[in-house]
Design a protein around this motif. Structure first.
Motif, PDB file in Angstrom:
ATOM      1  N   THR A   7       0.818  -1.218   0.000  1.00  0.00           N
ATOM      2  CA  THR A   7       0.000   0.000   0.000  1.00  0.00           C
ATOM      3  C   THR A   7       0.855   1.273   0.000  1.00  0.00           C
ATOM      4  OG1 THR A   7      -1.738  -1.215   1.145  1.00  0.00           O
ATOM      5  CG2 THR A   7      -1.914   1.179   1.119  1.00  0.00           C
ATOM      6  N   PRO A   8       1.784   1.469   0.948  1.00  0.00           N
ATOM      7  CA  PRO A   8       2.618   2.667   0.866  1.00  0.00           C
ATOM      8  C   PRO A   8       3.546   2.646  -0.351  1.00  0.00           C
ATOM      9  CG  PRO A   8       3.243   1.367   2.782  1.00  0.00           C
ATOM     10  CD  PRO A   8       2.038   0.719   2.185  1.00  0.00           C
ATOM     11  N   ALA A   9       3.903   1.446  -0.813  1.00  0.00           N
ATOM     12  CA  ALA A   9       4.764   1.343  -2.000  1.00  0.00           C
ATOM     13  C   ALA A   9       4.060   1.900  -3.237  1.00  0.00           C
ATOM     14  CB  ALA A   9       5.175  -0.103  -2.221  1.00  0.00           C
ATOM     15  N   LEU A  10       2.736   1.820  -3.266  1.00  0.00           N
ATOM     16  CA  LEU A  10       1.984   2.367  -4.395  1.00  0.00           C
ATOM     17  C   LEU A  10       2.127   3.884  -4.483  1.00  0.00           C
ATOM     18  CD1 LEU A  10      -1.338   0.308  -4.295  1.00  0.00           C
ATOM     19  CD2 LEU A  10       0.437   0.236  -6.044  1.00  0.00           C
ATOM     20  N   LEU A  11       2.300   4.527  -3.341  1.00  0.00           N
ATOM     21  CA  LEU A  11       2.446   5.987  -3.333  1.00  0.00           C
ATOM     22  C   LEU A  11       3.775   6.450  -3.917  1.00  0.00           C
ATOM     23  CD1 LEU A  11       0.974   7.226   0.048  1.00  0.00           C
ATOM     24  CD2 LEU A  11       0.050   7.487  -2.236  1.00  0.00           C
ATOM     25  N   PHE A  12       4.769   5.570  -3.987  1.00  0.00           N
ATOM     26  CA  PHE A  12       6.083   5.972  -4.485  1.00  0.00           C
ATOM     27  C   PHE A  12       5.999   6.586  -5.874  1.00  0.00           C
ATOM     28  CE2 PHE A  12       9.761   4.044  -2.009  1.00  0.00           C
ATOM     29  CZ  PHE A  12       9.087   4.131  -0.820  1.00  0.00           C
ATOM     30  N   SER A  13       5.306   5.929  -6.772  1.00  0.00           N
ATOM     31  CA  SER A  13       5.239   6.457  -8.135  1.00  0.00           C
ATOM     32  C   SER A  13       4.443   7.756  -8.189  1.00  0.00           C
ATOM     33  CB  SER A  13       4.642   5.423  -9.089  1.00  0.00           C
ATOM     34  OG  SER A  13       3.336   5.073  -8.680  1.00  0.00           O
ATOM     35  N   ALA A  14       3.365   7.849  -7.430  1.00  0.00           N
ATOM     36  CA  ALA A  14       2.556   9.076  -7.420  1.00  0.00           C
ATOM     37  C   ALA A  14       3.353  10.250  -6.849  1.00  0.00           C
ATOM     38  CB  ALA A  14       1.285   8.860  -6.613  1.00  0.00           C
ATOM     39  N   ILE A  15       4.033  10.013  -5.748  1.00  0.00           N
ATOM     40  CA  ILE A  15       4.812  11.084  -5.122  1.00  0.00           C
ATOM     41  C   ILE A  15       5.966  11.493  -6.034  1.00  0.00           C
ATOM     42  CG2 ILE A  15       6.308  11.673  -3.178  1.00  0.00           C
ATOM     43  CD1 ILE A  15       4.529   9.834  -1.446  1.00  0.00           C
ATOM     44  N   THR A  16       6.601  10.526  -6.682  1.00  0.00           N
ATOM     45  CA  THR A  16       7.700  10.828  -7.589  1.00  0.00           C
ATOM     46  C   THR A  16       7.226  11.690  -8.753  1.00  0.00           C
ATOM     47  OG1 THR A  16       8.732   8.725  -7.000  1.00  0.00           O
ATOM     48  CG2 THR A  16       9.534   9.806  -8.972  1.00  0.00           C
ATOM     49  N   GLN A  67       7.282  21.176  -2.378  1.00  0.00           N
ATOM     50  CA  GLN A  67       8.361  20.198  -2.443  1.00  0.00           C
ATOM     51  C   GLN A  67       8.690  19.649  -1.060  1.00  0.00           C
ATOM     52  OE1 GLN A  67      11.248  22.646  -4.530  1.00  0.00           O
ATOM     53  NE2 GLN A  67      10.944  21.448  -6.395  1.00  0.00           N
ATOM     54  N   LEU A  68       8.685  20.512  -0.064  1.00  0.00           N
ATOM     55  CA  LEU A  68       8.971  20.093   1.302  1.00  0.00           C
ATOM     56  C   LEU A  68       7.962  19.043   1.774  1.00  0.00           C
ATOM     57  CD1 LEU A  68      10.598  20.756   4.004  1.00  0.00           C
ATOM     58  CD2 LEU A  68       8.607  22.137   4.558  1.00  0.00           C
ATOM     59  N   PHE A  69       6.674  19.327   1.587  1.00  0.00           N
ATOM     60  CA  PHE A  69       5.656  18.371   2.021  1.00  0.00           C
ATOM     61  C   PHE A  69       5.661  17.106   1.159  1.00  0.00           C
ATOM     62  CE2 PHE A  69       3.893  22.026   4.298  1.00  0.00           C
ATOM     63  CZ  PHE A  69       3.624  21.427   5.519  1.00  0.00           C
ATOM     64  N   GLY A  70       6.020  17.234  -0.110  1.00  0.00           N
ATOM     65  CA  GLY A  70       6.135  16.057  -0.971  1.00  0.00           C
ATOM     66  C   GLY A  70       7.255  15.140  -0.509  1.00  0.00           C
ATOM     67  N   VAL A  71       8.394  15.719  -0.196  1.00  0.00           N
ATOM     68  CA  VAL A  71       9.533  14.934   0.299  1.00  0.00           C
ATOM     69  C   VAL A  71       9.190  14.316   1.654  1.00  0.00           C
ATOM     70  CG1 VAL A  71      11.904  15.107   1.177  1.00  0.00           C
ATOM     71  CG2 VAL A  71      11.294  16.169  -1.000  1.00  0.00           C
ATOM     72  N   ILE A 105      -1.523  18.101   1.861  1.00  0.00           N
ATOM     73  CA  ILE A 105      -1.080  19.485   2.027  1.00  0.00           C
ATOM     74  C   ILE A 105      -0.318  19.950   0.789  1.00  0.00           C
ATOM     75  CG2 ILE A 105       0.473  21.003   3.344  1.00  0.00           C
ATOM     76  CD1 ILE A 105      -0.331  19.315   5.840  1.00  0.00           C
ATOM     77  N   ALA A 106       0.565  19.088   0.263  1.00  0.00           N
ATOM     78  CA  ALA A 106       1.321  19.438  -0.941  1.00  0.00           C
ATOM     79  C   ALA A 106       0.379  19.697  -2.115  1.00  0.00           C
ATOM     80  CB  ALA A 106       2.313  18.324  -1.289  1.00  0.00           C
ATOM     81  N   LEU A 107      -0.643  18.881  -2.243  1.00  0.00           N
ATOM     82  CA  LEU A 107      -1.614  19.073  -3.328  1.00  0.00           C
ATOM     83  C   LEU A 107      -2.420  20.356  -3.129  1.00  0.00           C
ATOM     84  CD1 LEU A 107      -2.847  15.412  -3.810  1.00  0.00           C
ATOM     85  CD2 LEU A 107      -1.436  16.750  -5.382  1.00  0.00           C
ATOM     86  N   GLY A 108      -2.780  20.651  -1.897  1.00  0.00           N
ATOM     87  CA  GLY A 108      -3.502  21.891  -1.606  1.00  0.00           C
ATOM     88  C   GLY A 108      -2.663  23.114  -1.941  1.00  0.00           C
ATOM     89  N   LEU A 109      -1.384  23.073  -1.576  1.00  0.00           N
ATOM     90  CA  LEU A 109      -0.479  24.178  -1.918  1.00  0.00           C
ATOM     91  C   LEU A 109      -0.333  24.309  -3.430  1.00  0.00           C
ATOM     92  CD1 LEU A 109       2.293  23.692   0.788  1.00  0.00           C
ATOM     93  CD2 LEU A 109       0.592  25.522   0.670  1.00  0.00           C
TER      94      LEU A 109
END
Length: 151
Positions: A7-16, A67-71, A105-109
């Motif tokens: 499940t968290p591994a799926l977020l890797f590609s989206a966050i990248t 970028q900060l919240f994304g990282v 938060i990153a998406l909201g910003l």
């Protein structure tokens, strides 16, 4: 619901991909700032340039925070996977929630930055419209040329 390692591994590609988009925005802003710097040095009293400088400063700050919240979201995903791997499911669930909140938060910003970017483009368009209206009285001549081409 039980959180699995995938499940968290799926977020890797989206966050990248989001980080890539945020970086592209940053590079575009850097280019705009350099161009605006040249214009400002040529004519420091132009009001539109001063407004654009304020606008770009806000956007630059927002992109930095995006970028900060994304990282941070990416980091929390890694921590979550580590916790899941070692069997700390309850802690992993909370860390995953933190990761999702950071991503939100990153998406909201990002949404706020898009709004400011649109405002900046409207400033540019307003300036061009004033010049066109002084020359021809209205922007109708642009549409007339286009209609003749289509006929």
């Amino acid at each position: 619901m039980e959180l699995q390692l995938s499940t968290p591994a799926l977020l890797f590609s989206a966050i990248t991909l989001l980080m890539l988009a945020f970086t592209n925005r940053f590079l575009a802003i850097a280019s705009l700032i350099r161009g605006l710097h040249t214009k400002f040095n040529e004519n420091p009293d132009e009001e539109m340039i001063v407004e654009q400088i304020h606008n770009l400063r806000k956007r630059l700050s927002l992109i930095k925070n995006m970028q900060l919240f994304g990282v941070f979201s990416f980091l929390l995903c890694v921590v979550c996977m580590y916790l899941l791997f070692h069997g700390f499911t309850s802690a992993a669930n909370w860390v995953f929630v933190g990761s999702m909140a950071s991503l939100l938060i990153a998406l909201g910003l990002s949404l706020i930055e898009i709004q400011i970017s649109t405002k900046a483009l409207n400033l540019e368009l307003a300036d061009m419209e004033e010049i066109f209206e002084k020359r021809s009285g209205s922007l109708d001549f642009l549409f007339k040329k286009e209609n003749k081409k289509n006929e």
